[in-house]
Design a protein around this motif. Sequence first.
Motif, PDB file in Angstrom:
ATOM      1  N   ASP A   1     -60.308 152.173 -31.211  1.00  0.00           N
ATOM      2  CA  ASP A   1     -60.332 153.184 -30.113  1.00  0.00           C
ATOM      3  C   ASP A   1     -62.379 153.017 -30.117  1.00  0.00           C
ATOM      4  O   ASP A   1     -62.186 153.030 -28.828  1.00  0.00           O
ATOM      5  CB  ASP A   1     -60.448 154.782 -30.955  1.00  0.00           C
ATOM      6  N   ALA A   2     -63.328 152.859 -31.018  1.00  0.00           N
ATOM      7  CA  ALA A   2     -64.196 152.410 -30.463  1.00  0.00           C
ATOM      8  C   ALA A   2     -64.838 151.454 -29.766  1.00  0.00           C
ATOM      9  O   ALA A   2     -65.845 151.172 -29.343  1.00  0.00           O
ATOM     10  CB  ALA A   2     -65.469 152.840 -31.210  1.00  0.00           C
ATOM     11  N   GLY A   3     -64.042 150.294 -29.629  1.00  0.00           N
ATOM     12  CA  GLY A   3     -64.317 148.860 -29.086  1.00  0.00           C
ATOM     13  C   GLY A   3     -64.334 147.647 -30.199  1.00  0.00           C
ATOM     14  O   GLY A   3     -64.328 146.600 -29.653  1.00  0.00           O
ATOM     15  N   MET A   4     -64.305 148.029 -31.432  1.00  0.00           N
ATOM     16  CA  MET A   4     -64.180 146.748 -32.421  1.00  0.00           C
ATOM     17  C   MET A   4     -62.825 146.644 -31.974  1.00  0.00           C
ATOM     18  O   MET A   4     -61.405 147.049 -32.067  1.00  0.00           O
ATOM     19  CB  MET A   4     -64.677 147.449 -33.433  1.00  0.00           C
TER      20      MET A   4
ATOM     21  N   GLU B   1     -73.914 166.211 -34.378  1.00  0.00           N
ATOM     22  CA  GLU B   1     -74.255 167.075 -35.429  1.00  0.00           C
ATOM     23  C   GLU B   1     -72.592 167.186 -35.885  1.00  0.00           C
ATOM     24  O   GLU B   1     -71.803 166.897 -35.789  1.00  0.00           O
ATOM     25  CB  GLU B   1     -73.890 168.331 -34.925  1.00  0.00           C
ATOM     26  N   GLY B   2     -72.489 166.698 -37.235  1.00  0.00           N
ATOM     27  CA  GLY B   2     -71.460 166.240 -38.251  1.00  0.00           C
ATOM     28  C   GLY B   2     -70.961 165.029 -38.160  1.00  0.00           C
ATOM     29  O   GLY B   2     -69.372 164.304 -38.222  1.00  0.00           O
ATOM     30  N   PHE B   3     -71.227 164.319 -37.528  1.00  0.00           N
ATOM     31  CA  PHE B   3     -71.197 162.885 -37.165  1.00  0.00           C
ATOM     32  C   PHE B   3     -71.503 162.194 -37.867  1.00  0.00           C
ATOM     33  O   PHE B   3     -73.115 162.354 -36.849  1.00  0.00           O
ATOM     34  CB  PHE B   3     -70.304 162.606 -35.831  1.00  0.00           C
TER      35      PHE B   3
ATOM     36  N   ASN C   1     -57.723 153.002 -45.413  1.00  0.00           N
ATOM     37  CA  ASN C   1     -58.644 154.665 -44.442  1.00  0.00           C
ATOM     38  C   ASN C   1     -58.007 154.416 -43.368  1.00  0.00           C
ATOM     39  O   ASN C   1     -58.387 153.861 -42.256  1.00  0.00           O
ATOM     40  CB  ASN C   1     -59.754 154.302 -44.899  1.00  0.00           C
ATOM     41  N   ARG C   2     -56.822 154.501 -42.349  1.00  0.00           N
ATOM     42  CA  ARG C   2     -56.092 154.903 -41.569  1.00  0.00           C
ATOM     43  C   ARG C   2     -57.392 155.575 -40.362  1.00  0.00           C
ATOM     44  O   ARG C   2     -56.968 154.484 -39.333  1.00  0.00           O
ATOM     45  CB  ARG C   2     -54.622 154.537 -41.168  1.00  0.00           C
ATOM     46  N   LYS C   3     -57.017 156.491 -40.539  1.00  0.00           N
ATOM     47  CA  LYS C   3     -58.348 157.017 -40.024  1.00  0.00           C
ATOM     48  C   LYS C   3     -59.703 156.589 -39.198  1.00  0.00           C
ATOM     49  O   LYS C   3     -59.780 156.529 -37.626  1.00  0.00           O
ATOM     50  CB  LYS C   3     -58.403 158.638 -39.975  1.00  0.00           C
ATOM     51  N   ALA C   4     -60.030 155.675 -40.195  1.00  0.00           N
ATOM     52  CA  ALA C   4     -61.259 155.833 -40.194  1.00  0.00           C
ATOM     53  C   ALA C   4     -60.906 153.626 -39.257  1.00  0.00           C
ATOM     54  O   ALA C   4     -61.578 153.943 -37.853  1.00  0.00           O
ATOM     55  CB  ALA C   4     -61.876 154.634 -41.106  1.00  0.00           C
ATOM     56  N   ILE C   5     -59.907 153.193 -39.511  1.00  0.00           N
ATOM     57  CA  ILE C   5     -59.822 152.048 -38.976  1.00  0.00           C
ATOM     58  C   ILE C   5     -59.471 152.597 -37.289  1.00  0.00           C
ATOM     59  O   ILE C   5     -59.751 151.435 -36.250  1.00  0.00           O
ATOM     60  CB  ILE C   5     -59.340 151.743 -39.838  1.00  0.00           C
ATOM     61  N   ALA C   6     -58.917 153.299 -37.326  1.00  0.00           N
ATOM     62  CA  ALA C   6     -58.511 153.998 -35.905  1.00  0.00           C
ATOM     63  C   ALA C   6     -59.362 154.252 -35.227  1.00  0.00           C
ATOM     64  O   ALA C   6     -59.402 154.147 -33.987  1.00  0.00           O
ATOM     65  CB  ALA C   6     -57.002 154.966 -36.309  1.00  0.00           C
TER      66      ALA C   6
ATOM     67  N   GLY D   1     -62.261 164.069 -34.165  1.00  0.00           N
ATOM     68  CA  GLY D   1     -60.888 164.525 -33.277  1.00  0.00           C
ATOM     69  C   GLY D   1     -61.275 163.493 -32.097  1.00  0.00           C
ATOM     70  O   GLY D   1     -60.648 162.862 -31.051  1.00  0.00           O
ATOM     71  N   ASN D   2     -63.121 163.424 -31.630  1.00  0.00           N
ATOM     72  CA  ASN D   2     -63.305 162.738 -30.561  1.00  0.00           C
ATOM     73  C   ASN D   2     -65.098 161.521 -31.818  1.00  0.00           C
ATOM     74  O   ASN D   2     -65.489 160.650 -31.114  1.00  0.00           O
ATOM     75  CB  ASN D   2     -64.106 163.323 -29.966  1.00  0.00           C
ATOM     76  N   CYS D   3     -64.032 161.133 -32.878  1.00  0.00           N
ATOM     77  CA  CYS D   3     -65.561 160.193 -33.838  1.00  0.00           C
ATOM     78  C   CYS D   3     -65.317 158.744 -32.617  1.00  0.00           C
ATOM     79  O   CYS D   3     -66.411 157.790 -32.615  1.00  0.00           O
ATOM     80  CB  CYS D   3     -64.550 159.833 -34.655  1.00  0.00           C
ATOM     81  N   SER D   4     -64.291 158.573 -32.020  1.00  0.00           N
ATOM     82  CA  SER D   4     -64.232 156.548 -31.654  1.00  0.00           C
ATOM     83  C   SER D   4     -65.394 157.218 -30.201  1.00  0.00           C
ATOM     84  O   SER D   4     -66.152 156.415 -29.921  1.00  0.00           O
ATOM     85  CB  SER D   4     -62.928 156.804 -30.932  1.00  0.00           C
ATOM     86  N   GLN D   5     -65.073 158.818 -29.211  1.00  0.00           N
ATOM     87  CA  GLN D   5     -66.250 158.242 -28.696  1.00  0.00           C
ATOM     88  C   GLN D   5     -67.656 158.195 -28.488  1.00  0.00           C
ATOM     89  O   GLN D   5     -68.864 157.557 -28.041  1.00  0.00           O
ATOM     90  CB  GLN D   5     -65.808 159.897 -27.543  1.00  0.00           C
TER      91      GLN D   5
END
Length: 137
Positions: free
Chosen positions: A109-112, A45-47, A100-105, A71-75
């Motif tokens: 953070d997700a391992g890319m 939901e929402g992502f 888009n620095r937030k998307a890159i982060a 806040g928890n998109c990388s997880q």
Amino acid sequence: MRDLSPEEVTRICRHPSVYPFVIDDGSPPADQYNAPPGFTYLGDEGFFAAFLPVSFRVYEVHIAAIPERRGNCSQILSSCLEEMEKRGAVKILASVPSYNRKAIACFLDAGMEIEGSRKASFLLDGILHDQTLLGYP
């Protein structure tokens, strides 16, 4: 994390705080936007993470999240990447407008990992922006 329907993805994309980040020049107005076919949509939901096949086992990924889920998109994205590996993906790529620095982060953070850049390749508001290229694994 689960498979999402195109209707769920469309709802997320039409959200006023999301839509400016999923469009480029030539996109329809928000109320006419529909999730494109041909993607595997994973999330909750929402992502969502949208995976488009580049070849039989290589995919390009795009993400979007409503503010409450950022806040928890990388997880969540990490779980989506792992699920795509279980489904046979051997490489997952992302092209993100470099501003888009937030998307890159989130991707990092997700391992890319950053694998390069593509100059002047994303058209928004009549301006060609650079894109950061990422890869997993």
